[in-house]
Design a protein around this motif. Sequence first.
Motif, PDB file in Angstrom:
ATOM      1  N   UNK A  31       0.855  -1.040  -0.107  1.00 22.07           N
ATOM      2  CA  UNK A  31       0.056  -0.005   0.174  1.00 22.07           C
ATOM      3  C   UNK A  31       1.048   1.258   0.008  1.00 22.07           C
ATOM      4  N   UNK A  32       0.357   2.323  -0.486  1.00 15.97           N
ATOM      5  CA  UNK A  32       1.302   3.538  -0.651  1.00 15.97           C
ATOM      6  C   UNK A  32       0.078   4.851  -0.961  1.00 15.97           C
ATOM      7  N   UNK A  33       0.930   5.824  -1.017  1.00 13.99           N
ATOM      8  CA  UNK A  33       0.297   7.171  -1.351  1.00 13.99           C
ATOM      9  C   UNK A  33       0.701   7.792  -2.622  1.00 13.99           C
ATOM     10  N   UNK A  34      -0.224   8.417  -3.398  1.00 15.94           N
ATOM     11  CA  UNK A  34       0.206   9.240  -4.558  1.00 15.94           C
ATOM     12  C   UNK A  34      -0.151  10.600  -4.327  1.00 15.94           C
ATOM     13  N   UNK A  35       0.669  11.497  -4.697  1.00 17.10           N
ATOM     14  CA  UNK A  35       0.323  12.945  -4.679  1.00 17.10           C
ATOM     15  C   UNK A  35       0.712  13.747  -6.148  1.00 17.10           C
ATOM     16  N   UNK A  36      -0.144  14.541  -6.343  1.00 14.21           N
ATOM     17  CA  UNK A  36      -0.189  15.158  -7.573  1.00 14.21           C
ATOM     18  C   UNK A  36      -0.882  16.549  -7.598  1.00 14.21           C
ATOM     19  N   UNK A  37      -0.756  17.448  -8.555  1.00 13.36           N
ATOM     20  CA  UNK A  37      -1.246  18.689  -8.759  1.00 13.36           C
ATOM     21  C   UNK A  37      -2.239  19.010  -9.739  1.00 13.36           C
ATOM     22  N   UNK A  38      -2.336  18.187 -10.844  1.00 11.09           N
ATOM     23  CA  UNK A  38      -3.304  18.419 -11.819  1.00 11.09           C
ATOM     24  C   UNK A  38      -4.003  17.097 -12.346  1.00 11.09           C
ATOM     25  N   UNK A  39      -5.323  17.373 -12.660  1.00  7.42           N
ATOM     26  CA  UNK A  39      -6.121  16.367 -12.859  1.00  7.42           C
ATOM     27  C   UNK A  39      -5.412  15.356 -13.817  1.00  7.42           C
ATOM     28  N   UNK A  40      -4.918  15.766 -14.619  1.00  3.59           N
ATOM     29  CA  UNK A  40      -4.127  15.052 -15.741  1.00  3.59           C
ATOM     30  C   UNK A  40      -3.054  14.051 -15.129  1.00  3.59           C
ATOM     31  N   UNK A  41      -2.367  14.701 -14.120  1.00  2.00           N
ATOM     32  CA  UNK A  41      -1.348  13.844 -13.682  1.00  2.00           C
ATOM     33  C   UNK A  41      -1.769  12.989 -12.583  1.00  2.00           C
ATOM     34  N   UNK A  42      -2.924  13.129 -12.118  1.00  2.00           N
ATOM     35  CA  UNK A  42      -3.547  12.449 -11.029  1.00  2.00           C
ATOM     36  C   UNK A  42      -4.207  10.948 -11.756  1.00  2.00           C
ATOM     37  N   UNK A  43      -4.727  11.328 -12.809  1.00  2.79           N
ATOM     38  CA  UNK A  43      -5.120  10.148 -13.792  1.00  2.79           C
ATOM     39  C   UNK A  43      -4.063   9.231 -14.108  1.00  2.79           C
ATOM     40  N   UNK A  44      -3.112   9.767 -14.445  1.00  2.98           N
ATOM     41  CA  UNK A  44      -1.770   9.165 -15.094  1.00  2.98           C
ATOM     42  C   UNK A  44      -1.071   8.320 -13.961  1.00  2.98           C
ATOM     43  N   UNK A  45      -1.202   8.788 -12.794  1.00  4.79           N
ATOM     44  CA  UNK A  45      -0.703   7.985 -11.432  1.00  4.79           C
ATOM     45  C   UNK A  45      -1.629   6.862 -11.552  1.00  4.79           C
ATOM     46  N   UNK A  46      -2.759   7.022 -11.357  1.00  3.48           N
ATOM     47  CA  UNK A  46      -3.888   5.846 -11.223  1.00  3.48           C
ATOM     48  C   UNK A  46      -3.571   4.879 -12.342  1.00  3.48           C
TER      49      UNK A  46
END
Length: 397
Positions: free
Chosen positions: A259-274
């Motif tokens: 398990x872990x955490x993901x941090x981002x600042x834009x909707x596009x990067x958030x989608x990419x990480x997921x």
Amino acid sequence: MTQDLLRDLQADRVELTAIRHDIHRHPETAFEENRTADIVAAKLAEWGIPIHRGLGKTGVVGTIRGKRGEGRSIGLRADMDALNLQEKNEFAHRSIHDGKMHACGHDGHTTMLLGAAKQLARNPDFAGTVHLIFQPAEEGEGGARVMIEDGLFEKFPCDAVYGMHNMPGIPAGHFAIRPGPMMAASDTWTTVFRGSGGHGAMPHMGTDPVMPAAAFVTATQSIVGRNVSPQHAAVVSVGHIAAGAYGSPNVIPSQVTVRGTARSYTPEDRDLLERRLGELVQGIAAAHGCSGEYDYLRRYPPLVNAPAQTAIAVKAARATVGDALVDADAEPLTGAEDFAFMLEKKPGAYILIGNGGSIEDGSCHYVHTPHYDFNDQIILTGVAYWVNLVHAELGQP
């Protein structure tokens, strides 16, 4: 800070410090802030401020109307909850509850907004309305979102909303803010790699989920390094790995949880990480003859300051401490804040007030650590900022 305002606030110093110490001694965690809410409600009522209770279970909202008549409505927000953490301080106002402490300064945030409420109530020299929002459950439980779902902005319409948080390592009384993304989105992901397991001395007799799990942990760092634009910032961190039994090191486990955490600042990067985390789970699991399960939970959105409200916050901060002590283009933080939910609904701005000391030389303790304490010396500075913000938004006295 005008001399009249400074004089008025100095008279409140002892009372406000006592309130802060009282709240610190009696920490309450998410949605259990009943005693804290009682203190807030009692003080607001004492100062003649109408109150509403129950939004977000333990939330309190006070309303002050300016004596100059109709105008804009703004919300000022403070969080009330503590953390599940054992305090290691030894001062008189240390927590009396084992395993709970105000390790993030929400006791100070509540106190500063109460101080502003008292000052604005005795001198409401502005046009419009100020809603004082005392919010529960900021620490991971999304109290801001719950208040909104309970009708916060329908019951208390706001043209803009503002928040403030202390920050150790920034000199006491300094302010830091930036327009645009100020804090990151905070998401939690969970993966489970499954195989047959087997005897540690005969790994060829089964499938080993430890291997894809280990490869996955390393591969997560390729997402930020090779998929996120170098001009953007993002973080993927592993915080939990569980597999097998300590007493049976000769057994290959049949499943491994990461398990872990993901941090981002834009909707596009958030989608990419997921998306990329999920692709790595499935691809790596298949390459090792195992199966992979994946869940991605979006928790707090990125906190984005509106340019117009950021400019107003900067104006208020400069009126409080002067130009030299205000950083209007601060670096964004990878921490997260549920005030972001309010900023998704209303334009506004979130500012940091320095709590003092230096992380590097050990002269202060960071938030979420057992020796942290809010700096009482910045209480009046924070109160003055709130008052100056009201006047910057709703009219100078």
